[in-house]
Each structure stands twice: as structure tokens, then as C-alpha cells.
Design a protein around this motif. Structure first.
Motif, PDB file in Angstrom:
ATOM      1  N   GLN A 126       9.504 -54.522  55.308  1.00 55.40           N
ATOM      2  CA  GLN A 126       9.187 -55.949  55.316  1.00 55.40           C
ATOM      3  C   GLN A 126       9.881 -56.721  54.204  1.00 55.40           C
ATOM      4  O   GLN A 126       9.525 -57.862  53.949  1.00 55.40           O
ATOM      5  N   TRP A 127      10.886 -56.103  53.551  1.00 54.57           N
ATOM      6  CA  TRP A 127      11.646 -56.862  52.560  1.00 54.57           C
ATOM      7  C   TRP A 127      13.030 -56.243  52.372  1.00 54.57           C
ATOM      8  O   TRP A 127      13.283 -55.103  52.733  1.00 54.57           O
ATOM      9  N   LEU A 128      13.910 -57.054  51.787  1.00 54.01           N
ATOM     10  CA  LEU A 128      15.252 -56.627  51.405  1.00 54.01           C
ATOM     11  C   LEU A 128      15.387 -56.736  49.897  1.00 54.01           C
ATOM     12  O   LEU A 128      14.933 -57.715  49.298  1.00 54.01           O
ATOM     13  N   ASP A 129      16.034 -55.765  49.288  1.00 52.15           N
ATOM     14  CA  ASP A 129      16.349 -55.799  47.863  1.00 52.15           C
ATOM     15  C   ASP A 129      17.860 -55.799  47.684  1.00 52.15           C
ATOM     16  O   ASP A 129      18.570 -54.998  48.317  1.00 52.15           O
ATOM     17  N   VAL A 130      18.354 -56.689  46.815  1.00 52.12           N
ATOM     18  CA  VAL A 130      19.761 -56.699  46.433  1.00 52.12           C
ATOM     19  C   VAL A 130      19.844 -56.187  45.004  1.00 52.12           C
ATOM     20  O   VAL A 130      19.262 -56.782  44.087  1.00 52.12           O
ATOM     21  N   HIS A 131      20.547 -55.065  44.809  1.00 46.01           N
ATOM     22  CA  HIS A 131      20.666 -54.428  43.502  1.00 46.01           C
ATOM     23  C   HIS A 131      22.067 -54.657  42.938  1.00 46.01           C
ATOM     24  O   HIS A 131      23.058 -54.635  43.681  1.00 46.01           O
ATOM     25  N   LEU A 132      22.136 -54.843  41.648  1.00 43.97           N
ATOM     26  CA  LEU A 132      23.403 -54.838  40.927  1.00 43.97           C
ATOM     27  C   LEU A 132      23.589 -53.447  40.338  1.00 43.97           C
ATOM     28  O   LEU A 132      22.711 -52.929  39.639  1.00 43.97           O
ATOM     29  N   LEU A 133      24.742 -52.822  40.648  1.00 46.23           N
ATOM     30  CA  LEU A 133      25.003 -51.460  40.188  1.00 46.23           C
ATOM     31  C   LEU A 133      25.864 -51.482  38.931  1.00 46.23           C
ATOM     32  O   LEU A 133      26.844 -52.225  38.845  1.00 46.23           O
ATOM     33  N   HIS A 134      25.497 -50.643  37.964  1.00 45.48           N
ATOM     34  CA  HIS A 134      26.298 -50.462  36.761  1.00 45.48           C
ATOM     35  C   HIS A 134      27.027 -49.122  36.903  1.00 45.48           C
ATOM     36  O   HIS A 134      26.491 -48.070  36.555  1.00 45.48           O
ATOM     37  N   LEU A 135      28.240 -49.168  37.422  1.00 43.57           N
ATOM     38  CA  LEU A 135      28.979 -47.952  37.724  1.00 43.57           C
ATOM     39  C   LEU A 135      29.861 -47.498  36.574  1.00 43.57           C
ATOM     40  O   LEU A 135      30.718 -46.640  36.759  1.00 43.57           O
ATOM     41  N   GLY A 136      29.664 -48.067  35.406  1.00 42.98           N
ATOM     42  CA  GLY A 136      30.448 -47.635  34.257  1.00 42.98           C
ATOM     43  C   GLY A 136      29.864 -46.387  33.641  1.00 42.98           C
ATOM     44  O   GLY A 136      29.427 -45.463  34.323  1.00 42.98           O
TER      45      GLY A 136
END
Length: 800
Positions: free
Chosen positions: A454-464
Motif C-alpha cells: 500500500q505504499w512506495l518508497d524512494v531510496h537514495l543509495l550511497h554506493l561509495g
């Protein structure tokens, strides 16, 4: 040097399975989950080829109590029509062609516990059998046993009048209600439930119901501990059985959870005392009683030959009972008398929680294979792979399927139940959809879209180099968008730019814009964007590579192209088999998968039965239709960024196809190699759920993965055959996954093509970050189990 970036913080909560049922043709199994969704699984022998053909996101506010398949109807599908009873007292039909749930019998406020169907009898005039009724609500063709055993199951029905008349009536359904009544309905070809009669109301709730195999009697089990036999014609009670006296239970505190009627005239009951009892259905007398379960017995199932019965309960056990012939001396006139008894054989405990449902199905070799392809390839030819769950991989062998509160489905060979371990059909049930985008418009950062119910999450990834304890990549939630509680998100997507994302529930699609403000403290905001009016809700959606168009596969079986910047409808495709039929109303099954080429020329759409439609987005016309590949369903696909005219597709039969889209034909690689793929890949563990291309202009490889393993395929290397290959070769098992991909570059000249690597934890998503670096979303199954609502089965530890 390669890297693997992992996260395991995704909220993954699969829903328990509450009911199972096998289709009329015996080839498919429907599984209803507690969250209102329904899955249709194609049955396969052994451990290879199990495929979830489609998922219908039903009403999350209603809970299914039982499932049944019924033959006939206007659609004429060989699998039949699928209905469910619901706790709220309604009955629903599951439309497998339009992927929707509709109410066919409104609720009167009384809960339904179980339904049972009886089919029209054999038409003796035309000598055409319409199906063999099995007591737990499914039909299957009777398989001849390899063993010539003496069993009552091979005899005729117990009623002398069985099958004498040519029946023109509709299938009849007996429904057990919470108020103590059993009502009988007829199902018309238009899927209407037509009221026929009601049996006299009894004390307590009717928890279980089944028909005799000749359809002359109805058996009902109640919460008062009684089993009643009813005359289906006169509605008169023939007899009643106090089940508690035959087992360990105590009368009115006993619940009869399941009943099973066998062709031999035996009635089987399962109750809340842990007892499974076998009764003479003619007189209502006890034959045998087994009290082996340490808790409620929730479900029963029988083999097609009716000489084996399985029970499952709240102790996590699945138990086998077998009809055995024994000789005993009596007197000088009859020195030996053959008696038949139901004996306990064996138990298996593969589930960690309550087992709620059982069913038996019969696997097939292919899913309606194409005539010209039937003899090209025979899987598992020659010596079988040396793993126990492959040894019973023979088509036509009956399979037992169990499911319950641990959300898993397990398969067992019916005849070899005691010899081989059960197979985990879906290691990652209700896998959380995840999408990764790299190099977004926000400072070239990477983002992750995670879809929940019932929801969407947008994540910011720290790939360093920022890692948490355990070497997991750090993430930051930028936005969460919720839908209404009465709705469930069916599909979602995020643009490569990261500036837009979208989802569709069962009412309508929604488009959102993500913005970043750098005034003072960095903040993120989400705003809803307008979409064209009257746009239908979607089964699948995707953005084009440059993020300018949003493409939706509507439930009306059309494909809509929307301009993101102007919110205008660019075009609506009507998928068709003949390219001249584009202007006709939609006739094809709904589209459930979409993928596009990076040059925005090609759109590939896959329907729920495995057909592929290729569209040219430059001319806005359908370019090509590809019928089911090798008779199998499509599990994953995509266009390599290095060559946009090539389309790679994997199927449920563990095949890989490379198409030349422009030329409308199989590519050169597939023409040479499709039917000679290495055995280690044909036995790839788990269903392929995705593929990933390296972002390199010189690479010719792709990574194909399931929730249990991954395979690196290089289309520029030769396909090497090795008959000694085993599933998950020892070399792969002993090497660490991190080492595998760290050293991929070093080993390129020496490694075999189609190397398969096992994965420790269930994988939800995997994708390239660079040529030799990967991002992976995984979740240890024990962590998932701990978060399930239902408590696990208590297992006594010796010495405590």
C-alpha cells in the motif's frame, strides 16, 4: 576490481496461504493468500519449471476461506472456472483472462467456511467422461499406478446407481455456513450461483463439507463434533457420527475441519484433537483412527488412485496414510481372509508454521507446446542429475502441494513421498518489486524504488565507500507515497532520470514528480502529476529510457503511451496476433510484463500466458507477434544497451532466446545454441526472476538470476557441453560470492560460459552498477519468518 553492494533492510512481509485448489485439467494450482491476492501456479515434475503464471490482486478487505474449480462456462478454458468463498459470506469468481475478482453471490451476513463442488456425471450416451470427482473439491485424471496394488480405490463407486443417467444439469455446489446451514447452488454457464435448496440447520458452525463420489450424499462436519450424512435429493439426515468417540477429542468441543470422500466408500475426517479417522460412509462406523498430529488437523487430500491419503495440521506435519491389504486366519472353511486397513506410513515437517491447505496435481512437460517444437528438445534426457529431488522428475506423476502460515508452498511426489525431500516451490514468496536507476538527474546519484502493498518508497543509495556493519550499503528514504487502505498497489516504475515515478492500484494509475530543494537544508518533495482522463488501472508500467514517456498496460488489454511533460495520451496500442487487426477491439490476454530498448525504438509486451508483442515506438505500430516460446511462459526479458535490435528472453523451461527484432527472427546465437544449452543451466535452481546487462559498450554478457542462484552468460563465448555438470557445481559452492565477482575480470579467459553460482539468502533484486560491480537486495529467510504474524510451530528441544 569488482564490488558487490548489498542491502537487506527492505520491508518484505509475504502473506500466508489460506487455500489451495487444483484445476479441472489437473495442471494448475491456485493459491489464495490472506491479503486477498491469488496466484496461479503451473505444476512441474521435480524441482525445475515451477512457474507462477499470473497473480490477481483481489480485494484486500475480504479473506478467502476455500477455493474450487468448476468445468464449463462460456470461456471454455480447459483449466475450468475458479471460485472462492469468503469469510464475509460472499462468493467470488476469479477471471483468469482479465485478471480480476468479481462477486457472483452476495453476502447475507453469515460467514462461509467451505465449499465443495460435484460435477455432471458421465454421459453414457456419448461415453464421454466429464471428470472424476475428488472429495476435497478438485478433479484430476485418474493415473494408472505403476504398482499393481490391491486397493478398493480401483473399484466402482459405492452406489449401485452411480453413473446410470445422462446428467444435463449444471455443477452443484454445497456451501457450509457459520449459522449451521448447508445451502446448495447450481452454477450456470454464465457463472451465476442459482439457489437450489438448504439442508436443515444444525447446532454449531458447519466447518467442512464434501459430496460423495456418486453425488447422492453430502457430508458435513460441524463445531459440535458431529459428522452428518445427508441425502442430497430429499435433504434428509441419514445418520450422524460423534467423531470424538472414535478419536481422542471430547464431543461438543471438537471441530471437524476437513472431510474427504473416497471412491471406495470410505469417509475421512480431520479434527481439532489431532485425529484423522476413517469411516464406513454407508453405515457411519469407524474403520481406523490415527492421532498422530500434535494439534489441529486442518486439511486432507487424496492421491488420484484414492489409495493414499495425506493430512496436515498446526504442528507443521504432513502425514501419509496408505490402504494396505492384510491376511488373517479365521476358521477351517475360510483359512485366510483379506482385510484392508489404513496404516500410517510416514511424516514430513517442511513448514515452520501451521499447514492450512493441501491439494494434489499432475505435472505436464510443456504448457501447450507448439507442434513444430515438440520434438526439438527433451529436457532431463539421459542420466538424471544426482540430486534427490530430481529423481522423481517424471511427467504425469501426481504431486502433493502444501501451504500455510509460513507463506511457502512445498511439493512432494505422491508415490515417492517417503523417499525424497519436498521441494520449495517459491523460495521468495510475494517477492517485493524493486527497481534501480543509476546516474539520475540529481547529481548522478542512484535511486531505488521499492513497492509494498500500500505504499512506495524512494531510496537514495550511497554506493561509495559508506558501509554499515556487515558491509551493507547505506540508504536514505527520500519519499513515501501511500494508496488508500482499501486498495493494493499492483505495479510501479521509476524513470531513469529519477524525477518521476508512478504506480497503479486496482482503481487507477498515478504519476508523481520528485523535486529537490537546496535552499538552506536539502529537502525533497513529491507532487502528483495529472494523467489523461479515463486511463484504466494497469497490470504493468514502464518509462522509456530517456524518461519522456510513461507506458501502461491497462486492464482493458490495451497499452497506453503517455507524454510525461504534457500529460497527454500519445497513442494506444491494441496487441494482436495478426498485424492487420490493430483497429479491432482487444482480444488478447492482459499484458503483465513490459520492457523497452534504450534508443526508444522498441517496446516488448508479454501477456500472462507467454506470448510476446513487439511495437515500434517511432512509427507507433505493432511490429511483430511471437507465440509462446517452446510452449513456456516468459520469466524475464530485456534489450542489451549495446545492441537495441537484440531482445533477450528467458522462459519457465529454463531456456534463453536472443531475437533479431528488426529482422523478425531468432538471432544467430539462438539458432545455434537454444536447444544445446549446458545442463548446469537447464537445471538452474529456482525460477528466473530477472536479468541485468552491464553498462558497457563492449560487453556481450548478461546476468540471469533467481532468488536462489545467478548465472553469467556471455553471448560472445562458445557454449560448452559437459555431461558431468551438476547443479551448483562444487567449484561454485566452495567459492565465496564476493570472490566470484571480484575475480570475474581476471578469470574471463578461463571461466566456463553459463557458470551458475548459488546464493546464501533469498535475493529480491540484482543489477549491474558497473561492468564488474553489482547491487543486490537480499533478505535472510529467518528474519522474514520472525516478522510473520502467525506464531511458528513449537518444536521441543531434547534435554530442555
Amino acid at each position: 576490481m569488482g564490488e558487490i553492494y548489498k542491502i537487506n533492510s527492505i520491508d518484505w512481509r509475504p502473506s500466508p496461504v489460506v487455500a489451495l485448489a487444483t484445476s479441472v485439467d489437473g495442471l494448475r494450482v491456485a493459491a489464495a493468500r490472506q491479503d486477498g491476492s491469488l496466484e496461479l501456479w503451473l505444476v512441474s515434475p521435480g524441482s525445475i519449471g515451477w512457474h507462477c503464471q499470473l497473480t490477481i490482486h483481489g480485494d484486500p478487505t475480504t479473506r478467502v476461506s476455500s477455493l474450487l474449480w468448476c468445468p464449463g462456462g462460456s470461456n471454455g478454458m480447459p483449466c475450468g472456472r475458479l471460485f472462492s468463498s469468503n469469510i464475509d459470506g460472499s462468493v467470488s469468481k476469479w477471471d483468469l483472462f482479465h485478471l480480476k475478482q468479481t462477486t457472483v453471490l452476495d453476502s447475507d451476513g453469515v460467514s462461509i467456511w467451505q465449499m465443495a463442488v460435484t460435477f455432471p456425471k458421465v454421459d453414457l450416451v456419448n461415453n464421454v467422461p466429464n471428470g472424476d470427482v475428488m472429495g476435497n473439491g478438485y478433479a484430476s485424471k485418474i493415473q494408472e499406478s505403476d504398482e499393481q496394488e490391491s486397493s478398493d480405490s480401483d473399484e466402482d463407486n459405492d452406489s449401485p446407481d452411480a453413473g446410470k443417467q445422462s446428467v444435463l444439469e449444471s455443477p452443484r455446489v454445497a456451501i457450509g455456513y457459520d449459522d449451521g446451514s448447508v445451502r446448495i447452488y447450481a452454477i450456470s454457464d454464465e457463472d451465476e450461483f442459482l439457489y437450489v435448496k438448504s439442508l436443515p440447520r444444525v447446532k454449531g458452525r458447519v466447518l467442512s463439507v464434501t459430496w460423495s463420489t456418486d453425488a447422492n450424499y453430502i457430508y458435513s462436519g460441524s463445531s459440535d463434533g458431529l459428522i452428518r450424512c445427508w441425502d442430497a435429493t430429499s435433504s434428509r439426515e441419514i445418520y450422524r457420527i460423534t467423531a470424538g468417540l472414535g478419536g481422542l477429542g471430547g464431543g461438543h468441543e471438537l471441530c471437524i475441519w476437513s472431510l474427504l470422500s473416497l471412491r471406495s466408500g470410505t469417509l475421512v475426517s480431520a479434527d481439532s484433537s489431532g485425529s484423522v479417522q476413517f469411516w464406513d460412509s454407508k453405515h457411519g462406523t469407524l474403520l481406523q483412527a490415527h492421532s498422530l498430529h500434535k494439534g489441529d488437523v486442518n486439511a486432507l487430500a487424496a492421491s488420484p488412485s484414492h489409495d493414499r491419503v495425506f493430512s496436515a495440521g498446526s504442528d507443521g506435519q504432513v502425514i501419509l496414510y496408505k490402504l494396505s491389504s492384510q491376511s488373517a486366519s479365521s476358521d477351517s472353511v475360510n483359512p485366510l481372509v483379506m482385510t484392508k486397513k489404513w496404516i500410517y506410513v510416514h511424516y514430513v515437517r517442511s513448514h515452520t508454521h501451521d499447514v492450512k491447505a493441501l491439494t494434489v496435481a499432475v505435472p505436464i512437460s510443456q504448457e501447450d507446446s507448439l507442434p513444430e517444437e515438440r520434438n526439438k528438445r527433451r529436457r532431463l534426457e539421459g542420466k538424471p542429475v544426482d540430486l534427490n529431488y530430481h529423481k522423481w522428475s517424471q511427467f504425469g506423476v501426481p504431486m502433493l502441494i502444501s501451504a500455510g502460515d509460513d507463506t511457502k508452498l512445498f511439493a512432494y511426489p505422491v508415490k515417492e513421498f517417503t523417499k525424497f525431500s519436498p521441494h520449495d516451490i517459491c523460495p521468495a514468496p510475494q517477492r517485493t518489486p524493486v527497481q534501480l536507476v543509476l546516474n539520475t538527474a540529481f547529481n548522478q546519484s542512484s535511486m531505488l524504488l521499492v513497492q509494498s502493498r500500500q505504499w512506495l518508497d524512494v531510496h537514495l543509495l550511497h554506493l561509495g565507500n559508506v558501509r554499515t556493519a556487515g558491509c551493507f550499503t547505506k540508504t536514505e528514504i527520500l519519499a513515501r507515497v501511500k494508496t488508500k487502505e482499501s486498495r493494493k498497489i499492483a505495479c510501479s516504475t521509476i524513470a531513469n532520470s529519477g524525477e518521476h515515478f508512478a504506480y497503479s492500484d486496482n482503481a487507477r494509475p498515478s504519476l508523481f514528480e520528485l523535486k529537490r530543494s537546496e535552499v538552506g537544508k536539502i529537502t525533497w518533495s513529491v507532487s502528483r502529476k495529472k494523467l489523461p482522463p479515463r486511463l484504466p488501472f494497469a497490470h504493468s508500467m514502464i518509462f522509456t529510457h530517456e524518461s519522456s514517456w510513461l507506458i501502461l498496460a491497462g486492464h482493458d488489454r490495451r497499452i497506453y503511451v503517455v507524454d510525461v511533460s504534457t500529460s497527454e495520451l500519445v497513442h494506444a496500442f491494441t496487441p494482436c496476433r495478426e498485424l492487420d487487426d490493430e483497429k479491432l477491439p482487444p482480444k488478447e490476454p492482459p499484458i503483465t510484463r513490459l520492457f523497452t530498448s534504450s534508443d526508444r525504438q522498441w517496446l516488448a509486451a508479454v501477456n500472462c500466458f507467454g506470448d510476446i508483442y513487439v511495437f515500434n515506438l517511432e512509427t507507433l505500430r505493432q511490429h511483430w507477434f511471437i507465440s509462446r516460446l517452446d510452449g513456456a511462459s516468459v520469466t524475464a526479458g530485456g534489450f542489451p544497451p549495446q545492441n537495441n535490435n537484440v531482445m533477450i528472453v528467458t522462459t519457465s523451461s529454463n531456456q534463453v532466446y536472443a531475437f533479431d527484432v528488426e529482422a523478425k527472427q531468432l538471432g544467430e546465437w539462438s539458432m545455434r545454441n537454444t536447444y544445446v544449452l549446458p545442463r548446469r543451466f537447464q537445471e538452474f535452481p529456482g525460477e528466473v526472476i530477472g536479468l541485468s546487462f552491464p553498462p558497457s559498450s563492449t560487453s556481450s554478457s548478461v546476468v540471469i538470476y533467481s532468488s536462489r542462484a545467478m548465472c553469467l552468460i556471455d553471448f560472445g563465448l562458445p557454449v560448452e557441453q559437459d555431461e558431468s555438470d551438476m547443479l551448483n557445481a562444487q567449484e561454485s559452492l566452495t567459492r565465496n560470492l564476493q570472490q566470484n565477482f571480484t575475480n570475474v575480470k581476471k578469470r574471463t579467459k578461463y571461466r566456463r560460459n553459463f557458470d551458475v553460482f548459488s546464493l546464501d539468502n533469498p535475493v529480491l533484486f540484482l543489477a549491474h552498477v558497473s561492468k564488474n560491480s553489482f547491487f543486490m537486495v537480499e533478505k535472510p529467510w529467518l528474519e522474514v519468518v520472525k516478522r510473520l504474524e502467525a506464531p511458528p510451530v513449537h518444536k521441543h528441544i531434547f534435554g530442555t
